[in-house]
Design an enzyme around this catalytic site. Sequence first.
Site, PDB file in Angstrom:
ATOM      1  N   HIS A   1      -1.961  -7.778   2.611  1.00  0.00           N
ATOM      2  CA  HIS A   1      -2.372  -8.388   4.293  1.00  0.00           C
ATOM      3  C   HIS A   1      -2.728  -8.000   4.853  1.00  0.00           C
ATOM      4  O   HIS A   1      -3.193  -7.857   6.331  1.00  0.00           O
ATOM      5  CB  HIS A   1      -0.371  -8.541   4.627  1.00  0.00           C
ATOM      6  CG  HIS A   1      -0.048  -6.753   4.977  1.00  0.00           C
ATOM      7  ND1 HIS A   1       0.405  -6.665   6.336  1.00  0.00           N
ATOM      8  CD2 HIS A   1       0.728  -5.780   4.198  1.00  0.00           C
ATOM      9  CE1 HIS A   1      -0.071  -5.461   6.053  1.00  0.00           C
ATOM     10  NE2 HIS A   1       0.329  -4.629   5.176  1.00  0.00           N
TER      11      HIS A   1
ATOM     12  N   THR B   1       9.725  -7.734 -12.416  1.00  0.00           N
ATOM     13  CA  THR B   1       9.210  -8.602 -12.700  1.00  0.00           C
ATOM     14  C   THR B   1       7.519  -8.695 -11.592  1.00  0.00           C
ATOM     15  O   THR B   1       7.834  -9.000 -10.669  1.00  0.00           O
ATOM     16  CB  THR B   1      10.161  -9.893 -12.408  1.00  0.00           C
ATOM     17  OG1 THR B   1      10.852  -9.396 -13.214  1.00  0.00           O
ATOM     18  CG2 THR B   1       9.163 -10.858 -12.514  1.00  0.00           C
TER      19      THR B   1
ATOM     20  N   ASN C   1      -7.050   3.848   9.770  1.00  0.00           N
ATOM     21  CA  ASN C   1      -5.892   2.763  10.871  1.00  0.00           C
ATOM     22  C   ASN C   1      -5.868   2.991  11.753  1.00  0.00           C
ATOM     23  O   ASN C   1      -5.935   1.327  12.756  1.00  0.00           O
ATOM     24  CB  ASN C   1      -4.541   2.650  10.067  1.00  0.00           C
ATOM     25  CG  ASN C   1      -4.415   3.850   9.955  1.00  0.00           C
ATOM     26  OD1 ASN C   1      -4.222   4.743   9.511  1.00  0.00           O
ATOM     27  ND2 ASN C   1      -2.497   3.495  10.213  1.00  0.00           N
TER      28      ASN C   1
ATOM     29  N   SER D   1      -4.119  -3.279  -0.301  1.00  0.00           N
ATOM     30  CA  SER D   1      -3.081  -4.164   0.445  1.00  0.00           C
ATOM     31  C   SER D   1      -3.400  -5.418   0.593  1.00  0.00           C
ATOM     32  O   SER D   1      -4.451  -5.670   1.658  1.00  0.00           O
ATOM     33  CB  SER D   1      -2.019  -3.630   1.781  1.00  0.00           C
ATOM     34  OG  SER D   1      -1.062  -4.289   2.154  1.00  0.00           O
TER      35      SER D   1
ATOM     36  N   GLN E   1      -7.391  -0.178   4.614  1.00  0.00           N
ATOM     37  CA  GLN E   1      -8.271  -0.345   5.837  1.00  0.00           C
ATOM     38  C   GLN E   1     -10.204  -1.206   5.093  1.00  0.00           C
ATOM     39  O   GLN E   1     -10.623  -2.070   5.877  1.00  0.00           O
ATOM     40  CB  GLN E   1      -8.334   0.023   6.803  1.00  0.00           C
ATOM     41  CG  GLN E   1      -7.062   0.494   6.998  1.00  0.00           C
ATOM     42  CD  GLN E   1      -5.968  -0.393   8.308  1.00  0.00           C
ATOM     43  OE1 GLN E   1      -7.009  -1.513   9.147  1.00  0.00           O
ATOM     44  NE2 GLN E   1      -4.971  -0.201   8.480  1.00  0.00           N
TER      45      GLN E   1
ATOM     46  N   CYS F   1       3.304   1.775  12.027  1.00  0.00           N
ATOM     47  CA  CYS F   1       4.497   2.548  10.923  1.00  0.00           C
ATOM     48  C   CYS F   1       4.911   2.992  11.977  1.00  0.00           C
ATOM     49  O   CYS F   1       5.551   3.742  11.491  1.00  0.00           O
ATOM     50  CB  CYS F   1       3.269   2.651   9.233  1.00  0.00           C
ATOM     51  SG  CYS F   1       3.224   1.746   8.055  1.00  0.00           S
TER      52      CYS F   1
ATOM     53  N   ALA G   1       0.857  -0.921   0.186  1.00  0.00           N
ATOM     54  CA  ALA G   1       0.354  -0.133   0.152  1.00  0.00           C
ATOM     55  C   ALA G   1       1.007   1.386   0.003  1.00  0.00           C
ATOM     56  O   ALA G   1       0.916   2.255  -0.573  1.00  0.00           O
ATOM     57  CB  ALA G   1      -1.590   0.093   1.229  1.00  0.00           C
ATOM     58  N   THR G   2       2.111   1.246   0.292  1.00  0.00           N
ATOM     59  CA  THR G   2       3.012   2.853   0.700  1.00  0.00           C
ATOM     60  C   THR G   2       2.623   2.812  -0.457  1.00  0.00           C
ATOM     61  O   THR G   2       3.216   4.642  -1.391  1.00  0.00           O
ATOM     62  CB  THR G   2       4.246   2.397   1.825  1.00  0.00           C
ATOM     63  OG1 THR G   2       3.917   2.059   3.151  1.00  0.00           O
ATOM     64  CG2 THR G   2       4.873   3.431   1.108  1.00  0.00           C
TER      65      THR G   2
END
Length: 386
Positions: A207, A243, A157, A205, A185, A330, A78-79
């Site tokens: 995860h 890739t 978040n 994201s 989120q 973070c 996501a970053t």
Amino acid sequence: MFEGAEIHLPLFLDHQSTTPLAPEVRDTLFQTYEQPGNQDSLTHAFGHAARQTVQKAKRHIAALISAHADEIIFTSGATEANNLALFGLVTPPYAGKQVITTPIEHSSILSPLKEMEKQGLTVTFAAVDGQGRVSLTDLESKISGQTALVTIQSANNEIGTIQPLSRIAALCAAHGVPFHTDAVQAAATEKIDASLPGLTALSLSAHKLYGPQGIGALFIRRGTSLSPTLFGGDQQNSRRPGTLPTALIAGFGTAAKLAHQNRDHDHHSLASLAQRLRDILIQNPHVDVRFNGDPDNRLPGCLSLTFGRIEAEDLILEMPELAISTGSACLSSSGGPSHVLTAIGLSPEEAGRTVRIGLGRYVTETECAFAASIIVAAYERLLKTQ
């Protein structure tokens, strides 16, 4: 044992930071890793199989947010997706251009905006109220002919507040301003509609929805240009080089498919679990606690709790049985008070007494009750030492 059930410790209750792999995702990863193949190697069957795997995953991810598969760009997370949106949609020179955001955005939005501001960009903050809801009136009043982008989280978040995306998108559409949202989120439990008129870009994201770490995506509406000076290579229509990690993308696709199928069930289940935890804490006469964020429009499993008299770090250290946090993963080592909590009106001292609990798909009702009992006991022990 607790209430006749075995509890595996430590109990993970930090699902806003990351989520455990869904078993189906784990199976997809292992199966894909067993087959070599680069989706750009089109001279043999392995390359064709990899390309089909990537395209299948794209379709699942696009379906999750009501988008088209060709509007999905894969990133490392996501970053990177947020950075790709900012630097790709707001092109230099920055002087004379404005980006509007809120003071409670994730650091992956605020940090690059600070760097862009040093190069001449004007960064304007739309006001949020004490529950973290953006003021649409204030937002509209700050849109001008210089506005190059509006970027506002779908859901916060730290406190879980959900923003009115459809109204923000409509407002941006009416003024002809691109709109980007960090939907990381929200995607696991909320309906996200990327087809909304006015919504230009959206970050995801894997995860955060029971997929693997290291893979994310940026939705870019058809016909939208990204700055061509920033990106080299010819992968993904020259929009993002490198890739593609086929197995991670396959896992992301499975996670998105499961989220799409389970979204309503997960939402209601997590809301029920959170309510039980809240009830246990509120009904205990010895626990001084209040909850932050919008009580109605919120992520169902995200609980931000400010305790009386007890420091958050002391409370967490007193409860090694539970994996919870003081805020964004973070920023957990930054040392200062949470910018989100201070923006909604908490003092630095109150922010320092605030913890975040993130419930998830595989947390049980018994585990939730167990966690509440541990919090109560730890809080009472710390009170006695004062």
